[in-house]
Design a protein around this motif. Sequence first.
Motif, PDB file in Angstrom:
ATOM      1  N   THR A  77       0.828  -1.202   0.000  1.00 19.43           N
ATOM      2  CA  THR A  77       0.000   0.000   0.000  1.00 19.43           C
ATOM      3  C   THR A  77       0.862   1.250   0.000  1.00 19.43           C
ATOM      4  O   THR A  77       0.590   2.207  -0.734  1.00 19.43           O
ATOM      5  CB  THR A  77      -0.932   0.005   1.222  1.00 19.43           C
ATOM      6  N   MET A  78       1.913   1.234   0.790  1.00 14.73           N
ATOM      7  CA  MET A  78       2.799   2.387   0.860  1.00 14.73           C
ATOM      8  C   MET A  78       3.497   2.618  -0.475  1.00 14.73           C
ATOM      9  O   MET A  78       3.624   3.756  -0.937  1.00 14.73           O
ATOM     10  CB  MET A  78       3.837   2.178   1.981  1.00 14.73           C
ATOM     11  N   LEU A  79       3.932   1.547  -1.119  1.00 14.81           N
ATOM     12  CA  LEU A  79       4.580   1.673  -2.424  1.00 14.81           C
ATOM     13  C   LEU A  79       3.604   2.207  -3.469  1.00 14.81           C
ATOM     14  O   LEU A  79       3.983   3.042  -4.300  1.00 14.81           O
ATOM     15  CB  LEU A  79       5.149   0.329  -2.869  1.00 14.81           C
ATOM     16  N   MET A  80       2.360   1.746  -3.416  1.00 12.28           N
ATOM     17  CA  MET A  80       1.360   2.228  -4.371  1.00 12.28           C
ATOM     18  C   MET A  80       1.078   3.712  -4.166  1.00 12.28           C
ATOM     19  O   MET A  80       0.964   4.469  -5.121  1.00 12.28           O
ATOM     20  CB  MET A  80       0.071   1.411  -4.243  1.00 12.28           C
ATOM     21  N   GLY A 125       1.779   9.227  -6.007  1.00 15.00           N
ATOM     22  CA  GLY A 125       2.233  10.592  -5.749  1.00 15.00           C
ATOM     23  C   GLY A 125       3.170  11.091  -6.828  1.00 15.00           C
ATOM     24  O   GLY A 125       3.060  12.225  -7.292  1.00 15.00           O
ATOM     25  N   PHE A 126       4.081  10.235  -7.266  1.00 12.23           N
ATOM     26  CA  PHE A 126       4.998  10.630  -8.343  1.00 12.23           C
ATOM     27  C   PHE A 126       4.247  10.870  -9.649  1.00 12.23           C
ATOM     28  O   PHE A 126       4.525  11.808 -10.382  1.00 12.23           O
ATOM     29  CB  PHE A 126       6.081   9.578  -8.560  1.00 12.23           C
ATOM     30  N   THR A 171       2.137  14.147  -9.435  1.00  7.63           N
ATOM     31  CA  THR A 171       2.893  15.401  -9.422  1.00  7.63           C
ATOM     32  C   THR A 171       3.358  15.769 -10.823  1.00  7.63           C
ATOM     33  O   THR A 171       3.598  16.933 -11.104  1.00  7.63           O
ATOM     34  CB  THR A 171       4.117  15.317  -8.487  1.00  7.63           C
ATOM     35  N   GLY A 172       3.478  14.786 -11.705  1.00  6.00           N
ATOM     36  CA  GLY A 172       3.865  15.070 -13.083  1.00  6.00           C
ATOM     37  C   GLY A 172       2.696  15.563 -13.914  1.00  6.00           C
ATOM     38  O   GLY A 172       2.882  16.149 -14.967  1.00  6.00           O
ATOM     39  N   CYS A 173       1.478  15.358 -13.463  1.00  6.90           N
ATOM     40  CA  CYS A 173       0.281  15.757 -14.194  1.00  6.90           C
ATOM     41  C   CYS A 173      -0.513  16.714 -13.327  1.00  6.90           C
ATOM     42  O   CYS A 173      -0.976  16.355 -12.265  1.00  6.90           O
ATOM     43  CB  CYS A 173      -0.585  14.543 -14.519  1.00  6.90           C
ATOM     44  N   ASN A 174      -0.688  17.939 -13.803  1.00  2.20           N
ATOM     45  CA  ASN A 174      -1.382  18.930 -12.995  1.00  2.20           C
ATOM     46  C   ASN A 174      -2.893  18.825 -13.111  1.00  2.20           C
ATOM     47  O   ASN A 174      -3.613  19.331 -12.264  1.00  2.20           O
ATOM     48  CB  ASN A 174      -0.934  20.330 -13.395  1.00  2.20           C
ATOM     49  N   THR A 175      -3.372  18.216 -14.166  1.00  2.00           N
ATOM     50  CA  THR A 175      -4.817  18.131 -14.368  1.00  2.00           C
ATOM     51  C   THR A 175      -5.204  16.720 -14.784  1.00  2.00           C
ATOM     52  O   THR A 175      -4.359  15.899 -15.108  1.00  2.00           O
ATOM     53  CB  THR A 175      -5.267  19.094 -15.481  1.00  2.00           C
ATOM     54  N   VAL A 176      -6.488  16.472 -14.802  1.00  2.00           N
ATOM     55  CA  VAL A 176      -6.997  15.190 -15.273  1.00  2.00           C
ATOM     56  C   VAL A 176      -6.654  15.031 -16.751  1.00  2.00           C
ATOM     57  O   VAL A 176      -6.322  13.944 -17.211  1.00  2.00           O
ATOM     58  CB  VAL A 176      -8.525  15.088 -15.049  1.00  2.00           C
ATOM     59  N   GLU A 177      -6.691  16.123 -17.489  1.00  2.00           N
ATOM     60  CA  GLU A 177      -6.325  16.084 -18.901  1.00  2.00           C
ATOM     61  C   GLU A 177      -4.870  15.652 -19.062  1.00  2.00           C
ATOM     62  O   GLU A 177      -4.536  14.865 -19.941  1.00  2.00           O
ATOM     63  CB  GLU A 177      -6.535  17.449 -19.545  1.00  2.00           C
ATOM     64  N   GLY A 178      -4.012  16.136 -18.182  1.00  6.72           N
ATOM     65  CA  GLY A 178      -2.603  15.760 -18.220  1.00  6.72           C
ATOM     66  C   GLY A 178      -2.409  14.274 -17.944  1.00  6.72           C
ATOM     67  O   GLY A 178      -1.569  13.621 -18.571  1.00  6.72           O
TER      68      GLY A 178
END
Length: 58
Positions: A4-7, A12-13, A16-23
């Motif tokens: 769970t922690m790894l998921m 999170g990574f 953080t690379g995608c600011n929106t749902v579209e991204g």
Amino acid sequence: MSKTMLMLLFAGFVLTGCNTVEGVGKDIRHAGGSLEENAQEHKPAERQPVRTRTVVYR
């Protein structure tokens, strides 16, 4: 670490690379395209059927 922690760390990574749902959608589409290209490159060649002769003994 637990699964769970790894998921959660992975999510999170990714987020953080995608600011929106579209991204997120664009990133997933890009990853899918890369997978499809790789699969086409490594697709096995189609095999031709083996021709056999029928021998008739008289």
